[in-house]
Scaffold this motif. Structure first.
Motif, mmCIF file in Angstrom:
data_model
loop_
_atom_site.group_PDB
_atom_site.id
_atom_site.type_symbol
_atom_site.label_atom_id
_atom_site.label_comp_id
_atom_site.label_asym_id
_atom_site.label_seq_id
_atom_site.Cartn_x
_atom_site.Cartn_y
_atom_site.Cartn_z
ATOM 1 N N LEU A 11 5.080 -13.249 1.285
ATOM 2 C CA LEU A 11 6.043 -12.726 0.316
ATOM 3 C C LEU A 11 6.020 -13.580 -0.937
ATOM 4 O O LEU A 11 6.004 -14.808 -0.868
ATOM 5 C CB LEU A 11 7.459 -12.711 0.890
ATOM 6 C CG LEU A 11 8.491 -12.191 -0.136
ATOM 7 C CD1 LEU A 11 9.406 -11.160 0.463
ATOM 8 C CD2 LEU A 11 9.282 -13.318 -0.782
ATOM 9 N N GLY A 13 7.099 -13.156 -5.502
ATOM 10 C CA GLY A 13 7.710 -12.249 -6.469
ATOM 11 C C GLY A 13 7.837 -12.866 -7.843
ATOM 12 O O GLY A 13 7.455 -14.016 -8.067
ATOM 13 N N ASP A 14 8.350 -12.070 -8.748
ATOM 14 C CA ASP A 14 8.532 -12.516 -10.120
ATOM 15 C C ASP A 14 9.876 -12.050 -10.645
ATOM 16 O O ASP A 14 10.299 -10.933 -10.360
ATOM 17 C CB ASP A 14 7.437 -11.918 -11.014
ATOM 18 C CG ASP A 14 6.055 -12.387 -10.608
ATOM 19 O OD1 ASP A 14 5.691 -13.502 -10.990
ATOM 20 O OD2 ASP A 14 5.356 -11.651 -9.874
ATOM 21 N N GLN A 49 17.745 -12.048 -9.055
ATOM 22 C CA GLN A 49 17.612 -13.468 -9.394
ATOM 23 C C GLN A 49 17.545 -13.660 -10.915
ATOM 24 O O GLN A 49 18.114 -14.608 -11.448
ATOM 25 C CB GLN A 49 16.362 -14.081 -8.746
ATOM 26 C CG GLN A 49 16.267 -15.557 -9.015
ATOM 27 C CD GLN A 49 15.053 -16.229 -8.381
ATOM 28 O OE1 GLN A 49 14.159 -16.701 -9.056
ATOM 29 N NE2 GLN A 49 15.025 -16.299 -7.059
ATOM 30 N N TYR A 135 20.890 -19.787 -6.541
ATOM 31 C CA TYR A 135 19.763 -18.867 -6.357
ATOM 32 C C TYR A 135 18.708 -19.348 -5.365
ATOM 33 O O TYR A 135 18.037 -18.531 -4.738
ATOM 34 C CB TYR A 135 19.188 -18.392 -7.710
ATOM 35 C CG TYR A 135 18.036 -19.182 -8.289
ATOM 36 C CD1 TYR A 135 16.763 -19.146 -7.704
ATOM 37 C CD2 TYR A 135 18.186 -19.924 -9.452
ATOM 38 C CE1 TYR A 135 15.703 -19.850 -8.245
ATOM 39 C CE2 TYR A 135 17.128 -20.638 -9.997
ATOM 40 C CZ TYR A 135 15.890 -20.604 -9.380
ATOM 41 O OH TYR A 135 14.846 -21.295 -9.905
ATOM 42 N N GLN A 139 16.884 -17.004 -2.723
ATOM 43 C CA GLN A 139 15.430 -16.985 -2.556
ATOM 44 C C GLN A 139 15.047 -17.247 -1.099
ATOM 45 O O GLN A 139 14.092 -16.666 -0.586
ATOM 46 C CB GLN A 139 14.781 -18.009 -3.497
ATOM 47 C CG GLN A 139 13.282 -17.882 -3.546
ATOM 48 C CD GLN A 139 12.678 -18.451 -4.834
ATOM 49 O OE1 GLN A 139 13.306 -18.438 -5.895
ATOM 50 N NE2 GLN A 139 11.465 -18.941 -4.741
HETATM 51 N N1 TRP Z 1 11.722 -17.834 -8.343
HETATM 52 C C1 TRP Z 1 10.563 -17.017 -8.552
HETATM 53 C C2 TRP Z 1 10.184 -17.119 -10.040
HETATM 54 O O1 TRP Z 1 10.721 -17.908 -10.752
HETATM 55 C C3 TRP Z 1 10.780 -15.568 -8.204
HETATM 56 C C4 TRP Z 1 11.171 -15.339 -6.782
HETATM 57 C C5 TRP Z 1 12.341 -14.808 -6.326
HETATM 58 C C6 TRP Z 1 10.412 -15.654 -5.618
HETATM 59 N N2 TRP Z 1 12.363 -14.734 -4.984
HETATM 60 C C7 TRP Z 1 11.198 -15.246 -4.516
HETATM 61 C C8 TRP Z 1 9.174 -16.242 -5.410
HETATM 62 C C9 TRP Z 1 10.763 -15.436 -3.202
HETATM 63 C C10 TRP Z 1 8.716 -16.418 -4.114
HETATM 64 C C11 TRP Z 1 9.516 -16.016 -3.015
HETATM 65 O O2 TRP Z 1 9.348 -16.392 -10.514
#
Ligand code: TRP
Length: 347
Positions: A11, A13-14, A49, A135, A139
């Protein structure tokens, strides 16, 4: 547990605060395209987030959900192989994070080095939004809800992984069973792309980025503006490769290593001009971005299709997160209505 998949669960994300750029491509998107064949990959559009430090700018956050999704799809992330989903539309994540929140102290949150940096950068000082401070817990919920073992991230995210694993251990020891699983960061092996101005990091907000949808002209202009070696005034002068942005980019985009080594040697010796190097880099970047830009433009005309992909991915993500959340609630005794005597309405 119920599902045993041969492929590892991944997993990442952005935050959806703007379209992605070449730095994301080199640092993470390229490896996600490869990973989707070897892993069960979840890709999270972290709109919730992103809201934690964008209060009042929620429109920027929501508008960019589609932009980031377009970037994912345009670079070759295949929705048949990877699950792309919208964080805010999986309420199970918020619910899980509420229970994890009880297992962390405010002072532990304040000690997270990435959070400290971000507080400084954003000038929050003492006016820290509570959602922002917390956050890392949200996360941790993102990661553990999917039972992800591998989390591909940049090194700035290592403190988040550490906190996630602390929460996993605390939760499991609190309930006396292994409900949640620990994860591991997977760091990108390519060094981070610098900004075209030579600043350490390419970033849209610093205005030193090249977008994945950049036009031919924008790419050419960015390459021409690239910081090289300020002391390399005449072609014949010896030049410096370290800290030279053009070489940093060639490291990421020139696959002919022998050729690149020869160019570096020639540059150091003197006699190799910036213009020649920039012409070569421009060709590589044009070639890399051309198909991405074309696919991005094609998809952008069919937003309905993109939304359909996100809806299907989000439903799949909800199913997976709901399974973990019920295990968590059962472990905490929050499963009051599970018992048949109540369900059958015995009086
Ligand atoms: N914090 C990550 C960022 O700054 C984005 C993110 C949110 C993420 N939830 C996550 C990354 C879970 C990895 C796993 O881009």
């Amino acid at each position: 547990m119920t599902t045993t998949s041969a492929k590892p669960i991944v997993l990442t994300g952005d935050r959806t605060t703007g379209p992605l750029h070449l730095g994301h491509y080199v640092g993470s998107l390229r490896s996600r395209v490869q990973l989707q064949d070897q892993a069960q990959q979840f890709l999270l559009l972290a709109d919730a987030q992103a809201m934690t430090d964008n209060a009042g700018k929620h429109q920027k956050v929501t508008e960019n959900v589609i932009e980031v999704a377009l970037d994912y799809l345009a670079v070759g992330i295949d929705p048949a192989k990877s699950t792309i989903f919208i964080q805010s539309q999986v309420p199970e994540l918020a619910e899980l994070s509420q229970y994890l929140m009880n297992l962390v102290t405010v002072s532990r949150l304040e000690r997270n080095p990435t959070i400290k940096d971000e507080i400084r950068q954003r000038g929050f000082e003492r006016d820290i939004p509570a959602g922002f401070l917390a956050y890392p817990v949200s996360q941790a919920a993102d990661i553990t809800a999917f039972r992800a073992r591998l989390v591909p991230v940049g090194d700035d995210q290592l403190p988040m992984i550490e906190q996630t694993n602390e929460l996993v251990r605390r939760f499991n020891s609190t309930v006396g069973q292994d409900v949640l699983v620990e994860c591991e960061a997977v760091l990108s092996c390519v060094t981070r792309l610098p900004g075209i101005d030579g600043k350490a990091k390419m970033s849209k907000s610093l205005g030193n980025a090249i977008a994945l949808g950049a036009s031919e002209d924008e790419i050419r202009k960015a390459v021409n503006l690239m910081y090289t070696d300020p002391n390399h005034l005449r072609v014949d002068d010896p030049g410096q490769v370290e800290g030279n942005v053009v070489f940093a980019f060639l490291d990421a985009f020139e696959t002919d290593v022998a050729k690149l080594d020869a160019l570096k040697a020639h540059y150091r010796r003197g006699g190799l001009g910036d213009t020649v190097l920039k012409r070569l880099l421009n060709e590589h970047l044009q070639e890399a971005i051309r198909p991405i830009r074309a696919e991005r433009e094609r998809l952008a005309t069919d937003r309905g299709e993109v939304l359909r992909i996100l809806r299907v991915g989000t439903e799949r993500a909800r199913d997976a997160a709901a399974r973990t959340l019920s295990a968590v609630k059962r472990a905490l005794g929050l499963n009051y209505f599970d018992h048949t005597e109540l369900a059958s309405g015995a009086r």
